[in-house]
Design an enzyme around this catalytic site. Structure first.
Site, PDB file in Angstrom:
ATOM      1  CE  LYS A   1     -58.437  27.816 -14.737  1.00 31.30           C
ATOM      2  NZ  LYS A   1     -58.785  26.397 -14.828  1.00 31.30           N
TER       3      LYS A   1
ATOM      4  CD  GLN B   1     -61.367  24.216 -13.274  1.00 31.26           C
ATOM      5  OE1 GLN B   1     -61.089  25.082 -14.088  1.00 31.26           O
ATOM      6  NE2 GLN B   1     -60.481  23.769 -12.403  1.00 31.26           N
TER       7      GLN B   1
ATOM      8  CG  ASP C   1     -56.850  23.309 -19.649  1.00 30.69           C
ATOM      9  OD1 ASP C   1     -56.025  24.156 -19.278  1.00 30.69           O
ATOM     10  OD2 ASP C   1     -57.897  23.041 -19.021  1.00 30.69           O
TER      11      ASP C   1
END
Ligand code: NAD
Length: 284
Positions: free
Chosen positions: A51, A95, A118
């Site tokens: 990422k 994460q 997200d």
């Protein structure tokens, strides 16, 4: 059989994103993403490194807050709150998975919904399920963009989504429903999985079980979306579908690696750009 080339599409999308970020820079608008990475899970570190690299290539400023696995929940939430208030940070990503002593739901709810790139905050989850404009989780969004790119009309299709997590299966089923498909959402407790997959015009599987979908579970001509990522003992990466045997009887199929994975990263960049535009009250 047509291979759904998510890698090529992701490259094209990332080129467009880079151009837009360049244009925003001429107006003195920068794009920033913050990542919270807790503990030393090797897969999480690999994903975050990917990422970071993609952000760098696109001109997105990214910062990774690496925290030890015994960090307190309060400290994690404090860090997120600081990023919520930081105008240079447009997107925040936590994460997963988190260590077990940390309440994942509390942490995800700490992220400001307008920086929730997200799409895991309950505010965005609710909006998604109501068919309203929101941040959509990157993996299902990537799958939908891929299907749209290949002009696959979902209206009226019987769809079987295997795997019902909050980040993959549930949002994907919701998006497929909004496009006029009839989704069946299967999971670990589903009785006779094959009876569902065999009827499906499209199977989307994200479970984490290599070879779960075998040839005898697939209708001739079905569309196959493989979201699973599994590393075999040999080191080889495979999905959840027995690709060699299923590909010849499918109409479209995604290879693993190289399709849904790259699309997921491209969607993270796209959501971060979207967040930046929203926060600068620019039109989307
Ligand atoms: P998860 O563990 O949160 O959820 C797994 C789901 O699969 C659950 O709903 C469970 O009930 C179901 N399941 C487990 N075993 C099953 C079985 N035998 N039959 C039917 N259903 C079963 O996992 P997740 O985070 O949703 O990830 C799932 C897979 O997708 C993993 O392989 C992960 O690496 C992959 N993934 C890929 C991407 C990508 O970018 N390509 C992104 C996210 C997750």
């Amino acid at each position: 059989m047509t291979i759904l080339d998510g890698k090529a599409l992701a490259n094209d999308i990332e080129k467009d994103i880079k151009k837009e970020i360049h244009e925003l820079a001429t107006e003195n608008i920068s794009v920033g993403l913050a990542v919270v990475l807790i503990g030393d899970d090797p897969a999480s570190h690999v994903y975050v490194a990917k990422k970071e690299k993609s952000c760098e290539q696109s001109g997105i400023y990214s910062v990774v807050h690496k925290m030890p696995k015994d960090i307190s929940e309060a400290k994690v939430i404090k860090t997120i709150e600081m990023m919520n208030d930081n105008p240079n940070i447009n997107g925040i990503l936590v994460q997963l998975p988190l260590p077990t002593h940390i309440n994942k739901d509390k942490v995800l709810e700490a992220v400001s919904p307008i920086k929730d790139v997200d799409g895991f905050h309950p505010y965005n989850v609710g909006k998604l399920n109501s068919g309203l404009e929101c941040f959509v989780p990157c993996t299902p969004l990537g799958v939908m963009k891929l299907l749209a790119h290949y002009d696959i009309n979902l209206r009226g299709l019987d769809v079987c989504v295997v795997g019902a997590s909050n980040i993959v299966g549930k949002p994907l089923a919701s998006l497929l429903l909004q496009e006029g498909a009839t989704p069946t959402l299967c999971h670990i407790d589903t009785k006779d999985l094959a009876s569902h997959t065999k009827k499906a015009d499209l199977i989307a599987v994200g479970v984490g079980y290599p070879g779960l979908i075998s040839k005898d579970m697939v209708k001739e001509g079905a569309i196959i979306i493989d979201i699973g990522i599994n590393r075999l003992e040999s080191g080889k990466l495979v999905g959840d579908v027995d690709y060699e045997k299923v590909a010849p009887i499918s109409s479209y199929i995604t290879p693993v690696p190289g399709s849904v994975g790259p699309m997921t990263i491209a969607m993270l960049l796209l959501n971060t750009l979207k967040a930046t535009k929203l926060q600068n009250t620019k039109q989307l």
